[in-house]
Design an enzyme around this catalytic site. Structure first.
Site, mmCIF file in Angstrom:
data_model
loop_
_atom_site.group_PDB
_atom_site.id
_atom_site.type_symbol
_atom_site.label_atom_id
_atom_site.label_comp_id
_atom_site.label_asym_id
_atom_site.label_seq_id
_atom_site.Cartn_x
_atom_site.Cartn_y
_atom_site.Cartn_z
ATOM 1 N N HIS A 38 -1.787 -2.537 -0.392
ATOM 2 C CA HIS A 38 -1.031 -2.787 0.838
ATOM 3 C C HIS A 38 -1.684 -3.890 1.673
ATOM 4 O O HIS A 38 -2.044 -3.699 2.842
ATOM 5 C CB HIS A 38 -0.904 -1.507 1.667
ATOM 6 C CG HIS A 38 0.272 -1.535 2.599
ATOM 7 N ND1 HIS A 38 0.930 -0.395 3.005
ATOM 8 C CD2 HIS A 38 0.921 -2.558 3.209
ATOM 9 C CE1 HIS A 38 1.928 -0.715 3.810
ATOM 10 N NE2 HIS A 38 1.927 -2.027 3.950
ATOM 11 N N ILE A 39 -1.789 -5.077 1.081
ATOM 12 C CA ILE A 39 -2.435 -6.199 1.771
ATOM 13 C C ILE A 39 -1.528 -7.412 1.910
ATOM 14 O O ILE A 39 -1.980 -8.468 2.346
ATOM 15 C CB ILE A 39 -3.727 -6.614 1.049
ATOM 16 C CG1 ILE A 39 -3.432 -7.030 -0.398
ATOM 17 C CG2 ILE A 39 -4.765 -5.499 1.100
ATOM 18 C CD1 ILE A 39 -4.613 -7.656 -1.109
ATOM 19 N N ARG A 44 8.196 -0.717 0.710
ATOM 20 C CA ARG A 44 7.792 0.675 0.914
ATOM 21 C C ARG A 44 7.738 1.383 -0.433
ATOM 22 O O ARG A 44 8.640 1.247 -1.263
ATOM 23 C CB ARG A 44 8.758 1.401 1.853
ATOM 24 C CG ARG A 44 8.642 1.004 3.307
ATOM 25 C CD ARG A 44 7.289 1.380 3.919
ATOM 26 N NE ARG A 44 7.043 2.815 3.871
ATOM 27 C CZ ARG A 44 7.418 3.659 4.835
ATOM 28 N NH1 ARG A 44 8.069 3.216 5.906
ATOM 29 N NH2 ARG A 44 7.144 4.946 4.732
ATOM 30 N N THR A 57 6.763 -5.105 -2.210
ATOM 31 C CA THR A 57 5.838 -5.267 -1.086
ATOM 32 C C THR A 57 6.448 -4.638 0.164
ATOM 33 O O THR A 57 6.086 -4.981 1.273
ATOM 34 C CB THR A 57 5.530 -6.760 -0.829
ATOM 35 O OG1 THR A 57 6.758 -7.457 -0.576
ATOM 36 C CG2 THR A 57 4.826 -7.401 -2.010
ATOM 37 N N GLU A 112 -0.196 6.551 -0.066
ATOM 38 C CA GLU A 112 -1.217 5.513 -0.033
ATOM 39 C C GLU A 112 -2.555 6.026 0.469
ATOM 40 O O GLU A 112 -3.611 5.497 0.115
ATOM 41 C CB GLU A 112 -0.760 4.340 0.839
ATOM 42 C CG GLU A 112 0.345 3.525 0.204
ATOM 43 C CD GLU A 112 0.753 2.318 1.038
ATOM 44 O OE1 GLU A 112 0.111 2.089 2.092
ATOM 45 O OE2 GLU A 112 1.687 1.623 0.644
#
Length: 341
Positions: free
Chosen positions: A309-310, A240, A238, A269
């Site tokens: 990416h949350i 990079r 979580t 991303e």
């Protein structure tokens, strides 16, 4: 004085803040797209001439060419802790302030990380598909108690420490690796055990990454590291995307070298998590296109979870990030220097 500001990487989760806060003296234009050398070509000259503040997230690439395209830019604000997506030296040459947000979302990311761990270890995702496939045997969903597992934390900053505290509440044994060991975590009160990197790889049932990307740690998890891990181990990222070699991770999971993985971050991303940008990017970054193809294959594996990416994305964390952003901007506009990095 009206401050002309452009906000890039604008997410739906940020709309509530801007809808409920009166930001006097700010004239803000929002863009869902990231700011890059490609997207800046579509900005009107009037905005390039009049904008004094830009706000971005890690998906943007604020290069020298991007910075030079703005004629009166005074502040570059990133709604993140990392600033490696900003050419800071080019900003300094033009006396442009760069500001970031420190220590945001530690609780949010820690809770999400533990959620991913539970989902993997207890087979929650494949179990949730049970009624969609009548051939699945319930015995396939057998899991493990977290209290019987060892968690390896790579990076013991605010987020890594927050993960440690939640993991201890589940009764997990915790190993940690960091270039700089925090002495306060080695007391009887916080009995975190620092070990060398290879020891952590060999002894951990689950490894979770919570460290910034520096360039020196590019692909610090690749084929060699996966071979040192237990065959029953899971990798959680979580942090990079650049820290993990996606191709090697796919090989490791698909070939049974490790058991599974959960990723909330990947490289590229902008096209991996935003399908509308794929066609636009395909001719500009073939490496990212290949990475995205690997990601699609990885996502098809039952023992892999990929989220866009949350981990930090809670109302509480978002409000904190944006509130701190405008505090820092206002301070610089008033002549202060407390938040400039």
């Amino acid at each position: 004085m009206t401050i002309k500001m452009l906000v890039f990487d604008y997410h739906d989760s940020e709309k509530n803040f801007f809808g409920t806060h009166e930001l006097e003296n700010f004239e803000i234009t929002f863009y869902n797209d990231s700011l890059t050398e490609e997207t800046i070509k579509f900005l009107p000259e009037e905005l390039l001439d009049s904008t004094s503040v830009i706000s971005v997230f890690v998906n943007s690439q604020v290069t020298k060419n991007v910075i030079n395209a703005f004629k009166n830019l005074r502040i570059i604000s990133t709604r993140s802790t990392d600033i490696d997506h900003i050419d800071k030296s080019s900003a300094e040459e033009k006396n442009i302030s760069v500001i970031n947000v420190e220590a945001y979302g530690a609780k949010s990311v820690a809770q999400f990380t533990i959620g991913l761990i539970l989902a993997l270890v207890r087979n929650i995702i494949p179990a949730s598909r049970f009624f969609l496939d009548g051939n699945i045997d319930c015995r396939d969903f057998i899991g493990r108690d977290l209290s019987e597992l060892t968690l390896g934390i790579v990076g013991t900053g605010n987020i890594g420490f927050a993960v440690y505290k939640v993991a201890k509440a589940f009764g997990m044994k915790v190993l940690a690796y960091d270039l700089v060991q925090r002495q306060e975590l080695k007391t009887n009160w916080h009995d975190i055990e620092y070990v060398d990197f290879n020891t952590l790889l060999k002894k951990s049932d689950i490894i979770t990454l919570h460290l910034p990307y520096t360039g020196d740690n590019y692909h610090m998890f690749s084929a060699g590291q996966f071979k040192l891990m237990k065959k029953t181990a899971y990798l959680i990222n979580t942090s990079r995307g650049e820290l993990v070699c996606m191709k090697d991770l796919y090989d490791a999971v698909s070939e049974g070298i490790i058991k599974g993985a959960a990723l909330d971050v990947v490289t590229c991303e902008d096209i991996s998590f935003r399908c509308e940008n794929f066609a636009k990017m395909v001719n500009n970054n073939l490496k990212c296109v290949e990475e995205t193809k690997i990601l699609r294959d990885l996502a098809k594996l039952d023992n892999v979870i990929i989220t866009p990416h949350i981990a930090y994305d809670t109302k509480d964390a978002i409000d904190y990030i944006l509130n701190q952003t405008f505090i820092a901007i206002s301070d610089i506009v008033k002549g202060g220097n407390s938040y400039r990095i």
